[in-house]
Motif scaffolding. Structure first.
Motif, PDB file in Angstrom:
ATOM      1  N   ALA A  43      11.300  -1.290  -5.971  1.00 27.20           N
ATOM      2  CA  ALA A  43      11.394  -2.898  -4.742  1.00 27.20           C
ATOM      3  C   ALA A  43      11.179  -2.273  -3.246  1.00 27.20           C
ATOM      4  O   ALA A  43      10.421  -3.311  -3.460  1.00 27.20           O
ATOM      5  CB  ALA A  43      13.098  -3.333  -5.102  1.00 27.20           C
ATOM      6  N   MET A  44      11.418  -1.700  -3.041  1.00 26.26           N
ATOM      7  CA  MET A  44      11.624  -0.980  -1.713  1.00 26.26           C
ATOM      8  C   MET A  44      10.211  -1.225  -0.721  1.00 26.26           C
ATOM      9  O   MET A  44       9.433  -1.254  -0.746  1.00 26.26           O
ATOM     10  CB  MET A  44      12.220  -0.128  -0.543  1.00 26.26           C
ATOM     11  CG  MET A  44      13.517  -0.486  -1.390  1.00 26.26           C
ATOM     12  SD  MET A  44      14.777   0.462  -0.367  1.00 26.26           S
ATOM     13  CE  MET A  44      14.591   1.037   1.408  1.00 26.26           C
ATOM     14  N   VAL A  45       9.588   0.017  -2.330  1.00 24.31           N
ATOM     15  CA  VAL A  45       8.317   0.509  -2.176  1.00 24.31           C
ATOM     16  C   VAL A  45       6.707  -0.871  -2.146  1.00 24.31           C
ATOM     17  O   VAL A  45       6.213  -1.456  -1.842  1.00 24.31           O
ATOM     18  CB  VAL A  45       7.951   1.535  -3.427  1.00 24.31           C
ATOM     19  CG1 VAL A  45       6.235   1.378  -3.067  1.00 24.31           C
ATOM     20  CG2 VAL A  45       8.709   2.673  -2.341  1.00 24.31           C
ATOM     21  N   ARG A  46       7.840  -1.552  -3.287  1.00 21.94           N
ATOM     22  CA  ARG A  46       6.658  -2.700  -3.537  1.00 21.94           C
ATOM     23  C   ARG A  46       6.255  -4.123  -2.683  1.00 21.94           C
ATOM     24  O   ARG A  46       5.713  -4.639  -2.755  1.00 21.94           O
ATOM     25  CB  ARG A  46       6.873  -3.672  -4.431  1.00 21.94           C
ATOM     26  CG  ARG A  46       6.067  -4.017  -5.647  1.00 21.94           C
ATOM     27  CD  ARG A  46       6.714  -4.890  -6.953  1.00 21.94           C
ATOM     28  NE  ARG A  46       6.915  -3.960  -8.017  1.00 21.94           N
ATOM     29  CZ  ARG A  46       8.565  -4.325  -8.393  1.00 21.94           C
ATOM     30  NH1 ARG A  46       8.767  -3.969  -7.934  1.00 21.94           N
ATOM     31  NH2 ARG A  46       8.592  -2.756  -9.561  1.00 21.94           N
ATOM     32  N   ASP A  47       8.101  -3.839  -1.568  1.00 13.42           N
ATOM     33  CA  ASP A  47       7.390  -4.947  -0.901  1.00 13.42           C
ATOM     34  C   ASP A  47       7.509  -4.276   0.832  1.00 13.42           C
ATOM     35  O   ASP A  47       7.490  -4.414   1.514  1.00 13.42           O
ATOM     36  CB  ASP A  47       9.468  -5.019  -0.439  1.00 13.42           C
ATOM     37  CG  ASP A  47       9.564  -5.537  -1.707  1.00 13.42           C
ATOM     38  OD1 ASP A  47       9.099  -6.952  -2.437  1.00 13.42           O
ATOM     39  OD2 ASP A  47      10.740  -6.372  -1.888  1.00 13.42           O
ATOM     40  N   ASN A  48       6.486  -2.963   0.372  1.00 13.23           N
ATOM     41  CA  ASN A  48       5.960  -1.598   1.703  1.00 13.23           C
ATOM     42  C   ASN A  48       6.882  -2.165   3.464  1.00 13.23           C
ATOM     43  O   ASN A  48       6.624  -1.989   3.896  1.00 13.23           O
ATOM     44  CB  ASN A  48       4.906  -3.072   2.292  1.00 13.23           C
ATOM     45  CG  ASN A  48       3.837  -3.330   1.944  1.00 13.23           C
ATOM     46  OD1 ASN A  48       3.752  -2.288   0.544  1.00 13.23           O
ATOM     47  ND2 ASN A  48       3.118  -4.809   1.518  1.00 13.23           N
ATOM     48  N   ALA A  49       8.206  -1.328   2.614  1.00 12.02           N
ATOM     49  CA  ALA A  49       9.099  -1.265   2.944  1.00 12.02           C
ATOM     50  C   ALA A  49       8.825   0.448   3.989  1.00 12.02           C
ATOM     51  O   ALA A  49       8.544   1.526   3.635  1.00 12.02           O
ATOM     52  CB  ALA A  49      10.580  -0.544   2.261  1.00 12.02           C
ATOM     53  N   THR A  50       8.773   0.685   5.066  1.00 12.44           N
ATOM     54  CA  THR A  50       8.711   1.398   5.951  1.00 12.44           C
ATOM     55  C   THR A  50       9.255   2.894   5.401  1.00 12.44           C
ATOM     56  O   THR A  50      10.206   2.879   4.566  1.00 12.44           O
ATOM     57  CB  THR A  50       9.517   1.551   7.423  1.00 12.44           C
ATOM     58  OG1 THR A  50      10.944   1.576   7.142  1.00 12.44           O
ATOM     59  CG2 THR A  50       8.815   0.556   7.869  1.00 12.44           C
ATOM     60  N   ASP A  51       9.153   4.474   5.918  1.00 11.51           N
ATOM     61  CA  ASP A  51       9.895   5.495   5.354  1.00 11.51           C
ATOM     62  C   ASP A  51      10.845   5.382   5.712  1.00 11.51           C
ATOM     63  O   ASP A  51      11.565   5.488   5.132  1.00 11.51           O
ATOM     64  CB  ASP A  51       8.689   6.544   5.726  1.00 11.51           C
ATOM     65  CG  ASP A  51       6.902   6.777   5.075  1.00 11.51           C
ATOM     66  OD1 ASP A  51       7.376   6.281   4.123  1.00 11.51           O
ATOM     67  OD2 ASP A  51       6.538   8.056   5.303  1.00 11.51           O
ATOM     68  N   ALA A  52      11.013   4.704   7.474  1.00 12.01           N
ATOM     69  CA  ALA A  52      12.282   4.708   7.646  1.00 12.01           C
ATOM     70  C   ALA A  52      14.173   3.911   7.076  1.00 12.01           C
ATOM     71  O   ALA A  52      14.782   4.952   6.697  1.00 12.01           O
ATOM     72  CB  ALA A  52      12.217   4.913   8.995  1.00 12.01           C
ATOM     73  N   ALA A  53      13.576   2.980   6.482  1.00 15.83           N
ATOM     74  CA  ALA A  53      13.549   2.119   5.551  1.00 15.83           C
ATOM     75  C   ALA A  53      14.267   2.702   4.218  1.00 15.83           C
ATOM     76  O   ALA A  53      15.612   3.185   3.983  1.00 15.83           O
ATOM     77  CB  ALA A  53      13.494   1.370   5.303  1.00 15.83           C
ATOM     78  N   ARG A  84       5.395   7.791  -2.894  1.00 18.30           N
ATOM     79  CA  ARG A  84       3.753   6.886  -2.103  1.00 18.30           C
ATOM     80  C   ARG A  84       2.963   7.359  -2.832  1.00 18.30           C
ATOM     81  O   ARG A  84       1.836   7.094  -3.107  1.00 18.30           O
ATOM     82  CB  ARG A  84       3.615   7.470  -0.760  1.00 18.30           C
ATOM     83  CG  ARG A  84       5.105   6.647  -0.132  1.00 18.30           C
ATOM     84  CD  ARG A  84       4.251   5.378   0.856  1.00 18.30           C
ATOM     85  NE  ARG A  84       5.625   5.166   2.005  1.00 18.30           N
ATOM     86  CZ  ARG A  84       6.012   3.630   1.682  1.00 18.30           C
ATOM     87  NH1 ARG A  84       5.739   2.596   0.889  1.00 18.30           N
ATOM     88  NH2 ARG A  84       7.601   3.416   3.193  1.00 18.30           N
ATOM     89  N   ALA A  85       2.205   8.830  -2.880  1.00 18.39           N
ATOM     90  CA  ALA A  85       1.505   9.579  -3.580  1.00 18.39           C
ATOM     91  C   ALA A  85       1.128   8.915  -5.538  1.00 18.39           C
ATOM     92  O   ALA A  85       0.036   8.680  -5.708  1.00 18.39           O
ATOM     93  CB  ALA A  85       1.314  10.718  -3.695  1.00 18.39           C
ATOM     94  N   LEU A  86       1.984   7.908  -5.960  1.00 17.87           N
ATOM     95  CA  LEU A  86       2.200   7.628  -7.556  1.00 17.87           C
ATOM     96  C   LEU A  86       0.697   5.680  -6.971  1.00 17.87           C
ATOM     97  O   LEU A  86       0.992   5.743  -7.840  1.00 17.87           O
ATOM     98  CB  LEU A  86       3.216   6.446  -7.789  1.00 17.87           C
ATOM     99  CG  LEU A  86       4.308   7.910  -8.349  1.00 17.87           C
ATOM    100  CD1 LEU A  86       6.084   7.160  -8.227  1.00 17.87           C
ATOM    101  CD2 LEU A  86       3.842   8.586  -8.924  1.00 17.87           C
ATOM    102  N   GLY A  87       1.007   5.666  -5.702  1.00 16.69           N
ATOM    103  CA  GLY A  87      -0.581   4.732  -5.568  1.00 16.69           C
ATOM    104  C   GLY A  87       1.145   2.905  -5.852  1.00 16.69           C
ATOM    105  O   GLY A  87       1.859   3.078  -5.396  1.00 16.69           O
ATOM    106  N   THR A  88      -0.239   2.066  -5.103  1.00 18.91           N
ATOM    107  CA  THR A  88       0.784   0.913  -5.413  1.00 18.91           C
ATOM    108  C   THR A  88       1.537   0.160  -6.238  1.00 18.91           C
ATOM    109  O   THR A  88       1.253   0.709  -7.628  1.00 18.91           O
ATOM    110  CB  THR A  88      -0.511  -0.430  -5.310  1.00 18.91           C
ATOM    111  OG1 THR A  88      -1.254  -0.434  -5.440  1.00 18.91           O
ATOM    112  CG2 THR A  88      -0.774   0.553  -3.834  1.00 18.91           C
ATOM    113  N   ALA A  89       2.433  -0.488  -6.614  1.00 17.07           N
ATOM    114  CA  ALA A  89       2.999  -0.724  -7.429  1.00 17.07           C
ATOM    115  C   ALA A  89       2.229  -1.894  -8.151  1.00 17.07           C
ATOM    116  O   ALA A  89       1.837  -2.624  -7.732  1.00 17.07           O
ATOM    117  CB  ALA A  89       4.190  -1.480  -7.441  1.00 17.07           C
ATOM    118  N   PRO A  90       2.602  -1.564 -10.386  1.00 17.47           N
ATOM    119  CA  PRO A  90       1.737  -2.082 -10.111  1.00 17.47           C
ATOM    120  C   PRO A  90       2.054  -4.106 -10.788  1.00 17.47           C
ATOM    121  O   PRO A  90       2.762  -3.846 -10.087  1.00 17.47           O
ATOM    122  CB  PRO A  90       1.675  -1.928 -12.608  1.00 17.47           C
ATOM    123  CG  PRO A  90       3.029  -0.684 -12.183  1.00 17.47           C
ATOM    124  CD  PRO A  90       2.819  -0.535 -10.511  1.00 17.47           C
TER     125      PRO A  90
END
Length: 90
Positions: A43-53, A84-90
């Motif tokens: 969810a964090m990745v999907r919501d564009n969370a920062t690396d710091a978060a 991140r290398a997995l790409g964007t969330a489907p």
């Protein structure tokens, strides 16, 4: 071509694999040991969370939730880069 639901399941499975293979703060656990963290990270990745978060979340998981006094931010950065290398969330 997989449906969005199937693609999401595959993507989350890859996050699980990364957590088990690269993060694994406990060491040598069963494959489902970190499943409780996959959804939040996805969810964090999907919501564009920062690396710091994301680093802060992994630190919380290790230091507070699991109760370890140690945390390796470099390992966390490697884990995040792999996710991140997995790409964007489907």
């Amino acid at each position: 071509m997989p449906t969005d639901k199937e693609a999401s399941r595959i993507w989350r499975g890859r996050i699980r694999d990364i957590l088990n293979g690269q993060w694994d703060p406990i060491g040598g656990c069963p494959a489902d040991e970190y499943d409780g963290y996959v959804g939040t990270i996805a969810a964090m990745v999907r919501d564009n969370a920062t690396d710091a978060a994301l680093i802060k979340y992994l630190e919380w998981a290790e230091s507070v939730h699991m109760g370890f006094g140690r945390f390796d931010p470099e390992r966390a950065r490697t884990v995040i880069a792999s996710i991140r290398a997995l790409g964007t969330a489907p």
